[in-house]
Design a protein around this motif. Sequence first.
Motif, PDB file in Angstrom:
ATOM      1  N   UNK A 577      42.379  -5.755  67.379  1.00 54.61           N
ATOM      2  CA  UNK A 577      42.363  -4.661  65.623  1.00 54.61           C
ATOM      3  C   UNK A 577      42.946  -3.283  65.618  1.00 54.61           C
ATOM      4  N   UNK A 578      43.870  -3.615  64.885  1.00 54.31           N
ATOM      5  CA  UNK A 578      45.001  -2.800  64.630  1.00 54.31           C
ATOM      6  C   UNK A 578      46.434  -4.068  64.226  1.00 54.31           C
ATOM      7  N   UNK A 579      46.252  -5.388  64.769  1.00 48.57           N
ATOM      8  CA  UNK A 579      47.588  -6.195  64.093  1.00 48.57           C
ATOM      9  C   UNK A 579      47.560  -6.228  62.807  1.00 48.57           C
ATOM     10  N   UNK A 580      48.884  -6.720  62.569  1.00 48.08           N
ATOM     11  CA  UNK A 580      50.259  -6.665  61.034  1.00 48.08           C
ATOM     12  C   UNK A 580      50.261  -8.331  61.612  1.00 48.08           C
ATOM     13  N   UNK A 581      49.555  -8.783  60.547  1.00 47.31           N
ATOM     14  CA  UNK A 581      49.285 -10.077  60.123  1.00 47.31           C
ATOM     15  C   UNK A 581      50.790 -10.381  59.676  1.00 47.31           C
ATOM     16  N   UNK A 582      51.330 -11.907  60.431  1.00 46.40           N
ATOM     17  CA  UNK A 582      52.655 -12.277  59.235  1.00 46.40           C
ATOM     18  C   UNK A 582      51.934 -13.968  59.133  1.00 46.40           C
ATOM     19  N   UNK A 583      52.104 -13.930  57.446  1.00 44.40           N
ATOM     20  CA  UNK A 583      52.296 -15.588  57.723  1.00 44.40           C
ATOM     21  C   UNK A 583      53.210 -15.982  56.826  1.00 44.40           C
ATOM     22  N   UNK A 584      53.765 -16.666  56.195  1.00 39.21           N
ATOM     23  CA  UNK A 584      55.048 -17.761  56.072  1.00 39.21           C
ATOM     24  C   UNK A 584      55.045 -17.763  54.785  1.00 39.21           C
ATOM     25  N   UNK A 585      55.763 -18.969  53.679  1.00 41.75           N
ATOM     26  CA  UNK A 585      55.896 -18.664  52.682  1.00 41.75           C
ATOM     27  C   UNK A 585      54.718 -18.902  51.868  1.00 41.75           C
TER      28      UNK A 585
END
Length: 702
Positions: A577-585
Amino acid sequence: MLVTLSRANILRTRAFVPASARYRRGYASDAADTQNLIEKIVQKYAVDLPEGYKVKSGDYISIRPAHILTHDNTGAVIPKFKSIGATKFYNPKQPVFALDHDVQNKSEKNLTKYANIEKFAAEHGIDFYPAGRGIGHQVMIEEGYAFPNTLTVASDSHSNMYGGIGAVGTPIVRTDAAAIWATGRTWWQIPPVVKVELQGALPAGVTGKDVIISLCGLFNQDQVLNTAIEFHGQALKDLSVEDRLAIANMTTEWGALAGVFPVDGLTIDFLRKRMRRIALTHFENKNLPPTPPGQDFVHPRINNETIQTLIDNPIQPSPNATYAKKLTLDLSTLSPHVSGPNSVKVATPLAELEAQNININKAYLVSCVNSRATDLRQAAEVLKGKKIKEGVEFYVAAASSEVQKEVEESGDWATLLEAGAKVLPAGCGPCVGLGTGLLKDGEVGISATNRNFKGRMGSPSALAYLASPAVVAASAVTGKIASPAAVLGGSASQTAEPKFTIESTEPAKTESADDAEVLPNFPGVIRGNLLFCHADNLNTDGIYPGKYTYNDDMTVEDMKKVVMENYDPNFVNVVQEGDILVGGFNFGTGSSREQAATAIKSRNIPIMIAGSYSETFKRNSINNALLLIDSPELVQDLKAEVGSSDLTQRTEWKIEIRAADGRLDVTKKDGTQKTYKVGALGKSIQEIWLANGLEGWVKERL
């Protein structure tokens, strides 16, 4: 830069985008001389424009589309429509309901859902097409809702197909659909427009499907991502409307928001043939009321008058039309191509794959891209007098009931059945991972559909290839990926070296005029730990599997358990909970399902970051109050320093996001710090977030 909309640039209750605030770039006195075809068509459907203003790429405008299609997802739009306080449709002749996705599902639950949609349509006077009539996009073409030189939208990503007959077809999302039902309009940013020049002529045995498969493979570095495509060139004179529809359909997979062919003599001939077919069907249908004596039957949209209007009032790009990029492809240099496995970005000459003796388990001639009469005829020519290879399952579904009737009359349908084809109802089915015949673990399938994402047509461990109808039929007979020549004899397909060019003419980007202001109650700083899903082109099937898409009873708790299931089943065990998701392009490419955004939000992820996003995913996220930020630099740093050993990785990087200021302050695992400048989240996005989404934002203002 992602979301820099001004306060005026989202829907307003009466005039969604006030003219006084919308066009901060000012007027261009020569704009009328530089509009391309797409801009000219959109101009007709833009509302509340200042007098004399000519729309251009980049403008946020209010549009009133000619029509809007919803399919099975009508069941999800209805409660949105009601929840915003709407009680009637702005224009009951604007929406179209067509049930097509889960038509094989005869459960009481699904039949009740379908019955409720039909009842709702009848109550409000909406044009309704039941399960079995056909795939909604095909119905939109057959019934003239998607008509040349119109702007028509759908809550489905393959609305691009309408460009095959010269319409600007583009996807919107469910929340937009509810807003259009209630108000007749929604917001849209006109995308950059790319000109694709098709030269030469297709060699024998090469189809429109091969053209778009080749384009997806040749230009596979997101060169056309989130753009609109215009097709031009002398090659069009020999390119049938059926081939154009297939090409336009898969501009979606190429990454574009629209793919439009100009209206020409072939388009007019197609409409006249369709008009005659409609009249014949009408007179043969004993269930329809008879035409009054002395009167001919006239279809409300496809008739002599509407066709003549197209001839008398042509729309063409200006001689000095501007484009973001110009691509050329010499069709005479193409050979049959196959897409995959499991990616439309990989296109291989058929001759190369044929030499590899790739055995198949299933073959499919279904979907909105390649199940028209011409496609079924091409497959029948290969299968005549032949039998499907023992151990291979070959599934066939016509794009519509009218297509099926046409091929039954021609004898092509009987040829398919005699060869051993398994018939499915006219609809989507296995293309979207629903119903009979899905790929099982370890199986290989070849399909005339438009998507072969991992897990979309069944098991994530299966391999899916895409090809033309004739190649699919030949593969079904031989039991391996094969050319028609392997069945019919004659010269085998040869590998050719496609000739193509690309020229960028991208104009300078304009900066937002929004002030870096934080609205009351909007968090000035968002803190969290970075959770990294490194994959580029992570599609919505990976984020939220298609098998759940049309289960309207899925709760937030249910979504929590299945988010990212097709990408990484372990994601739900890693995320906190509270993670900041980082994806690709190009995060969120593929289907227009909004659950891809809401499922991520279900994990209490307040905001996510990626190198870039699919435009439709972006729209769904904004409308559902999931904040998005573009930061290519941060993603590249994570790829370089954290790597890609796991599909989902806890990076131990901490972040402070000052979203309204456009600043990311990152503390890495080793304690070093770095600041990244990004596009600021403007006040309009803050407003939507504070209202918990566009639905709430509109409701507050009704």
